[in-house]
Write a protein that holds these residues in place. Sequence first.
Motif, short mmCIF file in Angstrom:
data_model
loop_
_atom_site.label_atom_id
_atom_site.label_comp_id
_atom_site.label_asym_id
_atom_site.label_seq_id
_atom_site.Cartn_x
_atom_site.Cartn_y
_atom_site.Cartn_z
N UNK A 169 -3.60 7.10 8.14
CA UNK A 169 -4.94 6.51 8.04
C UNK A 169 -6.01 7.60 7.96
N UNK A 170 -5.85 8.66 8.78
CA UNK A 170 -6.81 9.76 8.77
C UNK A 170 -6.76 10.53 7.44
N UNK A 171 -5.56 10.68 6.90
CA UNK A 171 -5.41 11.36 5.60
C UNK A 171 -6.07 10.55 4.49
N UNK A 172 -5.97 9.22 4.58
CA UNK A 172 -6.62 8.36 3.59
C UNK A 172 -8.13 8.51 3.68
N UNK A 173 -8.66 8.52 4.90
CA UNK A 173 -10.11 8.67 5.10
C UNK A 173 -10.60 10.02 4.59
N UNK A 174 -9.71 11.02 4.59
CA UNK A 174 -10.06 12.37 4.11
C UNK A 174 -9.79 12.52 2.62
N UNK A 175 -9.41 11.43 1.95
CA UNK A 175 -9.12 11.43 0.50
C UNK A 175 -7.89 12.28 0.16
N UNK A 176 -7.04 12.51 1.13
CA UNK A 176 -5.81 13.28 0.89
C UNK A 176 -4.68 12.28 0.63
N UNK A 177 -4.68 11.75 -0.59
CA UNK A 177 -3.84 10.58 -0.88
C UNK A 177 -2.34 10.88 -0.86
N UNK A 178 -1.93 12.03 -1.36
CA UNK A 178 -0.50 12.37 -1.35
C UNK A 178 0.02 12.48 0.07
N UNK A 189 6.23 3.23 7.46
CA UNK A 189 6.83 2.02 6.88
C UNK A 189 8.31 1.92 7.30
N UNK A 190 9.05 3.01 7.09
CA UNK A 190 10.48 3.02 7.42
C UNK A 190 10.71 2.79 8.92
N UNK A 221 -2.64 -0.25 4.14
CA UNK A 221 -3.16 1.08 3.78
C UNK A 221 -2.43 1.66 2.57
N UNK A 222 -1.12 1.44 2.50
CA UNK A 222 -0.37 1.92 1.34
C UNK A 222 -0.90 1.28 0.05
N UNK A 223 -1.17 -0.01 0.11
CA UNK A 223 -1.69 -0.70 -1.07
C UNK A 223 -3.03 -0.10 -1.50
N UNK A 224 -3.88 0.24 -0.51
CA UNK A 224 -5.17 0.86 -0.82
C UNK A 224 -4.99 2.21 -1.49
N UNK A 229 2.87 -0.19 -8.16
CA UNK A 229 3.25 -0.02 -6.75
C UNK A 229 2.33 -0.82 -5.83
N UNK A 230 1.05 -0.90 -6.22
CA UNK A 230 0.10 -1.68 -5.43
C UNK A 230 0.50 -3.16 -5.40
N UNK A 231 0.95 -3.68 -6.56
CA UNK A 231 1.38 -5.07 -6.64
C UNK A 231 2.61 -5.30 -5.75
N UNK A 232 3.60 -4.41 -5.87
CA UNK A 232 4.83 -4.54 -5.08
C UNK A 232 4.51 -4.53 -3.58
N UNK A 233 3.61 -3.62 -3.19
CA UNK A 233 3.25 -3.50 -1.77
C UNK A 233 2.51 -4.74 -1.29
N UNK A 234 1.59 -5.24 -2.10
CA UNK A 234 0.85 -6.44 -1.72
C UNK A 234 1.77 -7.67 -1.67
N UNK A 235 2.77 -7.70 -2.53
CA UNK A 235 3.73 -8.81 -2.49
C UNK A 235 4.58 -8.74 -1.21
N UNK A 236 4.87 -7.53 -0.75
CA UNK A 236 5.58 -7.38 0.53
C UNK A 236 4.73 -7.92 1.67
N UNK A 237 3.43 -7.61 1.63
CA UNK A 237 2.53 -8.12 2.67
C UNK A 237 2.54 -9.65 2.66
N UNK A 238 2.44 -10.23 1.46
CA UNK A 238 2.42 -11.68 1.33
C UNK A 238 3.68 -12.31 1.92
#
Length: 231
Positions: free
Chosen positions: A9-18, A28-29, A46-49, A59-68
């Motif tokens: 989450x902190x890496x996402x906020x810092x724009x460090x996406x990889x 996740x695992x 967060x992964x979907x974002x 990948x965003x679709x697959x992740x959101x479908x997992x959430x659903x």
Amino acid sequence: SQLTYDIGRLKLLAYEYDDALFYLDHADSLCVLEKRDGLLLKVLGLKAKVYEKINQLNEAVVTNERILSLLDEGSQRADYTKQLNNLGFIEQKRGDTEKALKYFLKTLKERELSGFTDDSHIPLLINIGVSHQNLGKYVDAKKFFERALNVVDEKRQPGLKAEIYDLISMTYFSDQDLYNARIYNQFGMDLMTGEQPEVEMELELTASMIYEMLLEYEKALFHYKSYLEIK
């Protein structure tokens, strides 16, 4: 799993996406292994974002479908509905209008089952109308635009009302009904006060297109010049 989620989450906020994906994949695992569905939902959100940020929409679709799949439609209807809407937006970004429309219609159905009325989901009605319009289903498009139009107060939201008039005008234009296209375009123009330049610009462009098709070139040029002046 909580620690790796927090780091992701902190890496996402810092724009460090990889780096964010690295830690979120690990979280996740661990969540799956530890059967922590509550935290898993946060991790997947967060992964979907991240996937959307880096334009990995598949990948965003697959992740959101997992959430659903993890949400219960009955007891978690608000989150379930939000997820359907998210999938609609992503499919729209992917250019798959039919799938986007499917998710938007499901979202509307869930909201209606929850007791929400049209005035609470105007943007959704507009999205459904635009999807129908893009698919060439003009009668359905106008139906949803009219539903949105009927619950917008022109005194409180003149710009939004005018925007919907423009969408209806463009739907008639696409259906080659220039008479009604001009009428609805004028309805939108009548609401303009100079305080909604983006909407006024679109109305002027629509007007220029209508008059060009009507072979009224002077009026078409007048509206096109007005469009350029605002732009």
